[in-house]
Every structure is written in structure tokens, then in C-alpha cells.
Motif scaffolding. Structure first.
Motif, short mmCIF file in Angstrom:
data_model
loop_
_atom_site.label_atom_id
_atom_site.label_comp_id
_atom_site.label_asym_id
_atom_site.label_seq_id
_atom_site.Cartn_x
_atom_site.Cartn_y
_atom_site.Cartn_z
N ARG A 171 0.82 -1.21 0.00
CA ARG A 171 0.00 0.00 0.00
C ARG A 171 0.86 1.26 0.00
O ARG A 171 0.57 2.23 -0.72
CB ARG A 171 -0.95 -0.01 1.20
N LEU A 172 1.93 1.26 0.81
CA LEU A 172 2.84 2.42 0.82
C LEU A 172 3.48 2.62 -0.55
O LEU A 172 3.61 3.75 -1.03
CB LEU A 172 3.93 2.22 1.88
N ASP A 173 3.87 1.52 -1.18
CA ASP A 173 4.49 1.58 -2.50
C ASP A 173 3.54 2.21 -3.51
O ASP A 173 3.92 3.08 -4.30
CB ASP A 173 4.89 0.17 -2.92
N SER A 174 2.28 1.77 -3.50
CA SER A 174 1.28 2.30 -4.43
C SER A 174 1.03 3.79 -4.19
O SER A 174 0.96 4.58 -5.14
CB SER A 174 -0.03 1.52 -4.30
N ILE A 175 0.90 4.17 -2.93
CA ILE A 175 0.63 5.58 -2.61
C ILE A 175 1.80 6.46 -3.02
O ILE A 175 1.61 7.54 -3.60
CB ILE A 175 0.32 5.73 -1.10
N ALA A 176 3.03 6.00 -2.72
CA ALA A 176 4.21 6.78 -3.12
C ALA A 176 4.27 6.94 -4.63
O ALA A 176 4.55 8.04 -5.15
CB ALA A 176 5.48 6.10 -2.60
N ASP A 177 3.99 5.86 -5.36
CA ASP A 177 3.99 5.93 -6.82
C ASP A 177 2.98 6.95 -7.33
O ASP A 177 3.28 7.75 -8.23
CB ASP A 177 3.65 4.55 -7.41
N TYR A 233 -7.21 1.76 -0.57
CA TYR A 233 -6.75 1.69 -1.95
C TYR A 233 -6.80 0.24 -2.44
O TYR A 233 -6.65 -0.69 -1.66
CB TYR A 233 -5.30 2.18 -2.06
N SER A 234 -6.95 0.08 -3.75
CA SER A 234 -6.97 -1.28 -4.29
C SER A 234 -5.58 -1.92 -4.16
O SER A 234 -5.46 -3.02 -3.61
CB SER A 234 -7.43 -1.29 -5.75
N SER A 235 -4.53 -1.26 -4.63
CA SER A 235 -3.14 -1.74 -4.45
C SER A 235 -2.99 -3.22 -4.74
O SER A 235 -2.38 -3.97 -3.97
CB SER A 235 -2.65 -1.44 -3.01
N PHE A 236 -3.56 -3.68 -5.87
CA PHE A 236 -3.48 -5.10 -6.21
C PHE A 236 -2.08 -5.51 -6.70
O PHE A 236 -1.75 -6.68 -6.69
CB PHE A 236 -4.50 -5.44 -7.31
N HIS A 237 -1.32 -4.53 -7.16
CA HIS A 237 0.02 -4.79 -7.71
C HIS A 237 -0.07 -5.78 -8.88
O HIS A 237 0.69 -6.75 -8.96
CB HIS A 237 0.98 -5.30 -6.64
N THR A 238 -0.98 -5.50 -9.79
CA THR A 238 -1.12 -6.35 -10.98
C THR A 238 0.10 -6.19 -11.88
O THR A 238 0.89 -5.25 -11.74
CB THR A 238 -2.37 -5.95 -11.78
N ILE A 239 0.22 -7.10 -12.82
CA ILE A 239 1.32 -7.02 -13.79
C ILE A 239 1.19 -5.74 -14.62
O ILE A 239 2.18 -5.05 -14.88
CB ILE A 239 1.34 -8.27 -14.67
N SER A 240 -0.04 -5.41 -15.01
CA SER A 240 -0.23 -4.19 -15.80
C SER A 240 0.09 -2.94 -14.98
O SER A 240 0.63 -1.96 -15.51
CB SER A 240 -1.66 -4.11 -16.35
N ALA A 241 -0.21 -2.97 -13.67
CA ALA A 241 0.11 -1.82 -12.81
C ALA A 241 1.62 -1.66 -12.68
O ALA A 241 2.14 -0.53 -12.72
CB ALA A 241 -0.51 -2.02 -11.43
N ARG A 242 2.33 -2.78 -12.54
CA ARG A 242 3.79 -2.70 -12.42
C ARG A 242 4.41 -2.19 -13.72
O ARG A 242 5.34 -1.37 -13.71
CB ARG A 242 4.35 -4.07 -12.04
N ALA A 243 3.87 -2.65 -14.85
CA ALA A 243 4.39 -2.18 -16.15
C ALA A 243 4.10 -0.69 -16.33
O ALA A 243 4.97 0.07 -16.78
CB ALA A 243 3.74 -2.98 -17.28
#
Length: 202
Positions: free
Chosen positions: A69-75, A122-132
């Protein structure tokens, strides 16, 4: 689910994205002062540490939902700062592409509100498409601050960002409860079909 900002409980892998998040106000100040090269350097460091926290988490068994979640918010906050930087440093390019930029922002806000209503977070699923999408977003803004906007990178960023948000909306609609680390809608449907087959056999 662990409290998000209880910093005294953070492990090393959680401190790294938290520090990236803390850097955002400094980035905004530097953008306001139009110190472009220093902003570019901070984005370069952020890009490197974005890869580092995942490596530390996996290597030293420090992976947590809170880190994700922290990673997603920072991004997302660094992305928002990047959009502001694009507006300040490249106003002509921003104006020419504003319809695409606001489409991405609007779709992101929709999926964010959808996740908050459905899960309370937050959803913060860390999908492959989100990482890309995150990688391409980081490369675009880092490149933009150093050299100016590259149209082909901008196109790739917009396409992947739209794909990511649409997939997040589909996942939120399909998952009644929040869960971490969902690779994507294809993998979710595959897992659900496997689960249904197992129930039939039992």
C-alpha cells in the motif's frame, strides 16, 4: 490490515517507499522553483529505490500488505507531482495532450473512489499491468525532466495507464473482499475456474 502510518513498526522494506512518499513535498517545492535538474535526479533515485524495496522485501522475507500500500501511494503521489512538473516545464506539450492526461486522471479517480467505497482502502493489487505502467510512468517523467517529453514514451505511458485503471475497476467489481498481489483479471478468472472445478469434484 496493519495501520498505514505507524512508522515505529516499519521494517526496512516499508521505510523505503515511505521515504519516497516523504520526498514528494520537496519535489513540489523544487518544481515551483523550476530547478529541473534536481527534480530529475530525485526521480532517478525514486525509480531505483522503487525496485529496491521489492527486492529487499522478497530477499529478507519482509513482504507485507502495508509495504504494498505504501508503494502504491508513493507511486501515485510522485506521478501527480510529475504531472504538475509536466505542466510547469512543458506547457505546450501539456496543452496539446491535455485530453489524454485528464482522461487518465479521471479514470484513476473513479477506480480510487470505487475501491474506497468497496473496501475502505486503496486497491493496491500490484497487478502485472500496474507494475508495467509504473515503470513506464517513471521512465517517462525521469526522461522528461532530463531531456524533455518523448512522444513515444508518452503514448506508451497513456496506454498502459488506461489499461491498468480499467483492469483495477474490473478486479474491484469481481472481488468482494480486498486482497493483495493479484496478478490480473486473467489470473483471477483462471483461479476462480480452478476453484469451481475443485468444488464440483468434491
Amino acid at each position: 490490515m496493519k495501520p498505514l502510518f505507524k512508522v515505529q513498526d516499519y521494517n526496512l522494506a516499508e521505510w523505503i517507499p515511505f521515504l519516497r512518499l516523504v520526498s514528494v513535498p520537496f519535489v513540489l517545492v523544487l518544481i515551483g522553483l523550476e530547478i529541473r535538474l534536481l527534480v530529475a535526479f530525485i526521480y532517478f533515485v525514486s525509480f531505483c529505490t522503487d525496485a529496491l524495496d521489492g527486492f529487499v522485501a522478497r530477499t529478507f522475507r519482509m513482504e507485507t500488505d502495508r509495504r504494498g500500500r505504501l508503494d502504491s501511494i508513493a507511486d501515485e503521489f510522485l506521478l501527480a507531482a510529475g504531472v504538475i512538473g509536466l505542466y510547469i516545464f512543458e506547457p505546450v506539450f501539456f496543452a496539446e495532450n491535455s485530453s489524454w492526461i485528464f482522461t487518465v486522471i479521471g479514470l484513476y479517480i473513479f477506480q480510487l473512489l470505487f475501491a474506497l467505497i468497496r473496501y475502505g482502502t486503496y486497491s493496491s493489487f500490484h497487478t502485472i499491468s500496474a507494475r508495467a505502467a509504473t515503470v513506464v510512468q517513471a521512465v517517462f517523467f525521469m526522461s522528461m525532466f532530463f531531456f524533455g517529453p518523448q512522444p513515444w514514451l508518452f503514448t506508451a505511458m497513456i496506454g498502459l495507464s488506461l489499461l491498468d485503471s480499467l483492469e483495477e475497476v474490473a478486479l474491484i467489481a469481481r472481488l468482494p473482499q480486498w486482497q493483495a498481489h493479484v496478478n490480473g483479471i486473467f489470473w483471477l478468472r483462471k483461479a476462480q475456474r480452478a476453484g469451481n472445478q475443485e468444488e464440483i469434484h468434491h
